[in-house]
Design a protein around this motif. Structure first.
Motif, PDB file in Angstrom:
ATOM      1  N   ASN A  19       0.840  -1.198   0.000  1.00  0.00           N
ATOM      2  CA  ASN A  19       0.000   0.000   0.000  1.00  0.00           C
ATOM      3  C   ASN A  19       0.872   1.243   0.000  1.00  0.00           C
ATOM      4  O   ASN A  19       1.964   1.258   0.560  1.00  0.00           O
ATOM      5  CB  ASN A  19      -0.889   0.040   1.247  1.00  0.00           C
ATOM      6  N   LEU A  20       0.356   2.278  -0.624  1.00  0.00           N
ATOM      7  CA  LEU A  20       1.007   3.578  -0.606  1.00  0.00           C
ATOM      8  C   LEU A  20      -0.062   4.613  -0.308  1.00  0.00           C
ATOM      9  O   LEU A  20      -0.995   4.792  -1.099  1.00  0.00           O
ATOM     10  CB  LEU A  20       1.682   3.870  -1.953  1.00  0.00           C
ATOM     11  N   LEU A  21       0.028   5.254   0.848  1.00  0.00           N
ATOM     12  CA  LEU A  21      -0.958   6.249   1.266  1.00  0.00           C
ATOM     13  C   LEU A  21      -2.378   5.687   1.210  1.00  0.00           C
ATOM     14  O   LEU A  21      -3.290   6.265   0.629  1.00  0.00           O
ATOM     15  CB  LEU A  21      -0.859   7.513   0.406  1.00  0.00           C
ATOM     16  N   ASP A  22      -2.562   4.525   1.821  1.00  0.00           N
ATOM     17  CA  ASP A  22      -3.861   3.835   1.872  1.00  0.00           C
ATOM     18  C   ASP A  22      -4.414   3.452   0.509  1.00  0.00           C
ATOM     19  O   ASP A  22      -5.611   3.245   0.347  1.00  0.00           O
ATOM     20  CB  ASP A  22      -4.891   4.673   2.637  1.00  0.00           C
TER      21      ASP A  22
END
Length: 88
Positions: A19-22
């Motif tokens: 994940n990246l920033l949700d």
């Protein structure tokens, strides 16, 4: 202990998520079955017998595209007949 694992079989399950920033970028679902060949066959797992790259016997069983299309049509007709019968 290894003999018991191969006799009964063991399943290892895991998921990997990136994940990246949700925001989910990647999900990898891992399923690993460790069992003897005989036990796997009992469970209906025998893909290595039908893979032409792993079995010389499977190389001879590879059907022509026309045969596959014909089989596909037969199976679809059979499925449709079974579905209609189930609706009654």
């Amino acid at each position: 202990m290894l003999e018991r694992i191969l006799d009964k079989g063991i399943v290892i399950v895991g998921d990997i998520r990136v994940n990246l920033l949700d925001i989910e970028l990647l999900t990898i679902r891992l399923r690993l079955l460790v069992a003897s060949v005989d036990r796997a066959k009992e469970m209906g797992i025998d893909w290595w017998e039908h893979d032409p790259s792993l079995s010389s016997r499977a190389r001879h069983e590879v059907a022509a595209p026309d045969e596959l299309m014909e089989e596909n049509h037969r199976l679809r007709a059979r499925l449709q007949a079974l579905e209609e019968e189930a609706r009654r």
